[in-house]
Motif scaffolding. Structure first.
Motif, short mmCIF file in Angstrom:
data_model
loop_
_atom_site.label_atom_id
_atom_site.label_comp_id
_atom_site.label_asym_id
_atom_site.label_seq_id
_atom_site.Cartn_x
_atom_site.Cartn_y
_atom_site.Cartn_z
N LEU A 15 0.85 -1.18 0.00
CA LEU A 15 0.00 0.00 0.00
C LEU A 15 0.89 1.24 0.00
N GLY A 16 0.41 2.32 -0.62
CA GLY A 16 1.21 3.52 -0.71
C GLY A 16 0.41 4.79 -0.49
N LEU A 17 1.09 5.82 -0.01
CA LEU A 17 0.51 7.14 0.19
C LEU A 17 1.52 8.16 -0.33
N THR A 18 1.10 8.98 -1.31
CA THR A 18 1.98 9.99 -1.89
C THR A 18 1.46 11.38 -1.57
N LEU A 19 2.34 12.20 -0.99
CA LEU A 19 2.00 13.56 -0.61
C LEU A 19 2.84 14.52 -1.46
N PRO A 20 2.27 15.12 -2.50
CA PRO A 20 3.05 15.99 -3.39
C PRO A 20 3.00 17.46 -2.96
N TYR A 21 4.10 18.15 -3.24
CA TYR A 21 4.14 19.60 -3.11
C TYR A 21 4.59 20.15 -4.45
N PRO A 46 -0.72 35.36 -19.01
CA PRO A 46 0.69 35.67 -18.70
C PRO A 46 1.26 34.64 -17.71
N ASP A 47 2.58 34.49 -17.70
CA ASP A 47 3.21 33.52 -16.81
C ASP A 47 3.03 33.91 -15.35
N VAL A 48 2.65 32.93 -14.53
CA VAL A 48 2.52 33.13 -13.09
C VAL A 48 3.18 31.95 -12.38
N THR A 49 3.63 32.17 -11.15
CA THR A 49 4.24 31.12 -10.34
C THR A 49 3.32 30.81 -9.17
N THR A 50 2.97 29.54 -9.01
CA THR A 50 2.12 29.11 -7.90
C THR A 50 2.76 27.92 -7.21
N ASN A 51 2.38 27.70 -5.97
CA ASN A 51 2.90 26.55 -5.23
C ASN A 51 1.90 26.13 -4.17
N GLY A 52 2.00 24.89 -3.74
CA GLY A 52 1.10 24.38 -2.72
C GLY A 52 1.00 22.87 -2.78
N ILE A 53 0.16 22.33 -1.93
CA ILE A 53 -0.04 20.88 -1.86
C ILE A 53 -0.77 20.40 -3.11
N GLY A 54 -0.30 19.31 -3.70
CA GLY A 54 -0.96 18.73 -4.86
C GLY A 54 -2.02 17.72 -4.45
N ASP A 55 -2.48 16.93 -5.40
CA ASP A 55 -3.48 15.90 -5.13
C ASP A 55 -2.82 14.71 -4.43
N VAL A 56 -3.35 14.34 -3.27
CA VAL A 56 -2.84 13.19 -2.52
C VAL A 56 -3.24 11.90 -3.22
N ILE A 57 -2.33 10.94 -3.28
CA ILE A 57 -2.56 9.70 -4.02
C ILE A 57 -2.49 8.50 -3.08
N LEU A 58 -3.53 7.67 -3.10
CA LEU A 58 -3.55 6.40 -2.39
C LEU A 58 -3.39 5.28 -3.41
N SER A 59 -2.53 4.31 -3.14
CA SER A 59 -2.30 3.24 -4.12
C SER A 59 -2.22 1.88 -3.43
N GLY A 60 -2.49 0.85 -4.21
CA GLY A 60 -2.38 -0.52 -3.72
C GLY A 60 -1.92 -1.44 -4.83
N ASP A 61 -1.01 -2.36 -4.52
CA ASP A 61 -0.49 -3.33 -5.49
C ASP A 61 -0.68 -4.73 -4.94
N GLN A 62 -1.16 -5.63 -5.80
CA GLN A 62 -1.38 -7.02 -5.40
C GLN A 62 -0.73 -7.95 -6.42
N ASP A 63 0.26 -8.73 -5.97
CA ASP A 63 0.84 -9.77 -6.82
C ASP A 63 -0.08 -10.98 -6.82
N LEU A 64 -0.45 -11.44 -8.01
CA LEU A 64 -1.32 -12.61 -8.13
C LEU A 64 -0.50 -13.89 -8.30
N LEU A 65 0.60 -13.78 -9.07
CA LEU A 65 1.48 -14.93 -9.28
C LEU A 65 2.92 -14.46 -9.23
N LYS A 66 3.80 -15.32 -8.71
CA LYS A 66 5.23 -15.06 -8.70
C LYS A 66 5.94 -16.15 -9.49
#
Length: 218
Positions: A15-21, A46-66
């Protein structure tokens, strides 16, 4: 900048949790890539500069066969949920949740490991938005993606890899985004350093790109 936390509760599950800035300098009205699958929508102001927290991502990986003596393939599935935590008014996200599902097959040939992946992303359409003072209507469509990669173990601690990937543009009127990626992974003690270089092959892709990732096993 991304901070990713991974947890492996079972031998074949992670399982994963990604916190982007995000720090973005672009024409007003530009929205950063949604769900990590949509190409950024580029505005005309016109060009502007912005910053802040991005979209938080929840992920899950499941191996079915090895791979083993009786099974020649690795088979896995994964899912990802993108939470709309970024501010739309700054162009750091679309304000809509996204869902991605993937499957992959892999096989080892000596020191080479080859892998193919395919997936599909469901992207929410933001509709009418106001981004850095620019009003517009955005309609995203769902995205398919596929990739083929090869990994070579030079030593137990140094790995090189290459991949071709293609994905449908999230906005109509643009061709699929095709990229070539080359990377290295160096392991030392409990840490991992990964460097990648991307070369875009279509007008929906960036000309060049790169990443540097540092990981720590706890």
């Amino acid at each position: 900048w991304d901070t990713t936390l991974n947890w492996q509760p079972f031998d074949m599950t992670s399982l994963g949790l990604t916190l982007p800035y995000l720090i973005q300098r672009a024409p007003a009205g530009t929205i950063a890539g949604h769900a990590q699958r949509a190409r950024p929508h580029v505005g005309l102001g016109p060009d502007v500069t912005t910053n802040g927290i991005g979209d938080v991502i929840l992920s899950g990986d499941q191996d079915l066969l090895k791979q083993n003596q009786s099974n020649p393939l690795d088979v896995g599935i994964s899912a990802q949920i993108t939470l709309p935590t970024a501010r739309v008014s700054k162009g750091l996200g679309s304000g809509k949740a996204g869902y991605t599902f993937q499957g992959d097959l892999g096989h080892t040939f000596g020191k080479f490991y080859c892998d193919i992946r395919g997936g599909y992303s469901l992207l929410g359409s933001p509709g009418k938005v106001d981004v850095n003072g620019v009003s517009e209507v955005l309609r995203y469509r769902n995205v398919w993606m596929g990739s083929a990669s090869a990994i070579y173990d030079i030593t137990n601690t140094f790995i090189v890899d290459g991949a071709f990937q293609s994905e449908r543009s999230s906005e109509k009127g643009f061709p699929p985004a095709d990229d070539l990626t080359f990377g290295t992974l160096y392991k030392f003690h409990a840490m991992k350093l990964r460097l990648t270089l991307l070369r875009g092959l279509s007008r929906s892709s960036p000309d060049w790109g790169g990443t540097a990732l540092l990981g720590v096993d706890l």
